[in-house]
Motif scaffolding. Structure first.
Motif: not given
Length: 516
Positions: A233, A307-308, A310-312, A314-315, A319
């Protein structure tokens, strides 16, 4: 050092109940300097009767999580108990973001025995065990049928370096997770106690691609509240900040695991006790959100971590494409980094919790530092090379991994005690985490629920359990106030619980003995 609330009452009860016996067993072995005495040189030691409580309290600050596991992929008694623990463990391992993070690894005596108090000298071995010979004290346990058809043992006085006892000490047997002691010594010797493992995000100047570059940190986490460990994070937040400064809001994302080579799957195959070994992983590839014990692992930890990540991103409004494997070029510009705690903390966590994932990562890091390929085979060669450089007795030893999950590993009781002697040598202060990371009997790690009616707080030892194999190696303070190193190995055991109890009884007898 802070003490977990759950542990504090147990410490008080244990010391109160044991009374003079624990005070006697835990004669604090404090040398006049901050280092242990040189092996093979007689030193005058000091003790404090009140140090039992302080020593146990300090010992309780070690992290507790999971234990070692069966090389056939079976749950072992040791692993089941570790998985059942309710708390995640202790206080401060010198993690980044704290004042202690910049300090070197603690010296062994304060951690092993406590600080302060009125002192008086501890003299030569007095034979407080009523003149009993050490072989007579240990024989009833080490010759027990519970230890199967093959066993070996060695006991060494760390005050003098004197070998006090040995039976089959040169016989190479399957060591199980006591292999991690060798991995710890090799990694610290090759890399240094202050070495850190860094994960970074880099921007390719020509393509605009962002590459998540794995640095081999097995403790990288994507969980909230990372508690001082390197956080995915934090890395994502730093990456977003750097991208926004460049007015970049959409990127192609990839990940780089090329630091390591060879097969990622341990020879035991798919297993709940170790993830595929890769240079990029988050939370050891666990799928259930746990931080300890056996768990189903993802089949591709690097892809999962990316992938985790990337999600962080994106949040946070950046993008990304679905991440795929790549390799960062030498021209890639670093956007953000996060680093592990120092190697001393990783070693302590590995030993206390018998963490297989950390063990295999440290074997590969040792390989890289030794000029070997970062593979299972390269790590095994590098461990042997580093130990050979230290002048340790490698006759009969055979390494195949860093964790001890491989049943083809072979170590001797002589080597295991020699590793502990080397870690106590003031000429090698960087090896001290090998001692400070050992689980504390009755209180931490894989010894949390052992020795509850024995030498709790006095024995510190690395456990080892595979099907048909039970081992124990560590340190103990005897009734003369001498710090001893011991190693017990048993093969061909048929009742894991009974074999384990027998080894615990042997270590307890050693603690209660001031033998001739």
């Amino acid at each position: 050092m802070r003490i977990a609330n759950a542990v504090r009452p147990r410490l008080a009860r244990a010391v109160t109940a044991a009374g003079p016996r624990i005070a006697r067993l835990a004669k604090a072995v404090r040398p006049r300097s901050s280092h242990l005495p040189r092996p093979r040189t007689v030193r005058t030691w000091q003790y404090t009767a009140g140090a039992a409580t302080a020593g146990l309290a300090l010992a309780a600050g070690v992290v507790t999580v999971a234990g070692p596991w069966d090389a056939n992929g079976q749950r072992t008694a040791e692993g089941d108990r570790a998985a059942a623990l309710e708390r995640s463990g202790g206080a401060d391992h010198g993690r980044p973001g704290t004042e202690a993070g910049a300090r070197p690894a603690p010296s062994a005596p304060p951690v092993l025995t406590g600080l302060g108090g009125v002192t008086s000298a501890v003299g030569p071995r007095k034979g407080a065990g009523g003149g009993q010979a050490l072989p007579d004290v240990l024989a009833p346990f080490l010759d027990a049928s519970a230890l199967g058809d093959g066993h070996a043992a060695a006991v060494v006085d760390l005050t003098t370096g004197e070998r006090l006892y040995g039976t089959g000490a040169g016989q190479a047997l399957t060591p199980a997770s006591t292999t991690k002691i060798a991995t710890a010594v090799a990694a610290l010797s090759a890399l240094g106690a202050d070495h850190r493992l860094t994960t970074r995000a880099a921007l390719e100047p020509d393509t605009g691609e962002v590459v998540l570059v794995g640095g081999g940190d097995p403790t990288l986490t994507a969980r909230k509240g990372a508690d001082g460990w390197a956080s995915l994070r934090t890395l994502a937040a730093g990456t977003v900040k750097a991208l926004r400064a460049r007015d970049v809001h959409e990127v192609t994302l990839s990940y780089d695991t090329t630091l390591y080579a060879g097969t990622a799957q341990h020879p035991i195959g798919v297993n709940e006790n170790i993830a595929p070994v890769t240079a990029l992983t988050a939370d050891e590839g666990r799928t259930d959100g746990s931080a300890k014990g056996p768990a189903v692992r993802v089949d591709d930890p690097a892809r999962d971590a990316a992938a985790k990540f990337a999600a962080l991103l994106e949040d946070a409004g950046v993008k990304t494409t679905a991440p795929g494997p790549s390799k960062a070029t030498t021209r890639a510009e670093t956007l953000a980094t996060v680093s592990s705690p120092p190697l001393s903390a990783l070693v302590e966590r590995m030993l206390t919790n018998s963490d297989n994932d950390i063990a295999e990562a440290l074997a590969r890091q040792t390989a890289l530092a030794s000029g070997e390929p970062a593979t299972f085979e390269g790590g095994a060669r590098a461990i042997a090379t580093q130990l050979r450089k230290l002048g340790l007795p490698l006759s009969g030893a055979s390494f195949h991994d860093g964790s001890g999950l491989d049943r083809d590993d072979r170590l001797t009781a002589d080597l295991l005690t020699a590793l502990l002697v080397k870690a106590a040598d003031p000429g090698h202060p960087g090896l001290r985490p090998v001692l400070t990371g050992l689980p504390v009997a009755g209180f931490t790690g894989t010894l949390t629920d052992r020795y509850t009616d024995g030498a709790a707080g006095v024995v510190r030892a690395k456990t080892g359990t595979l099907t048909g194999v039970n081992t124990l190696a560590g340190t103990v303070v005897d009734t003369d106030g001498h710090l001893l190193a011991f190693a017990f190995l048993a093969s061909g055991t048929t009742d894991a619980q009974q074999a384990q109890s027998t080894l615990d009884d042997a270590a307890t007898a050693l603690a209660a003995c001031g033998c001739d």
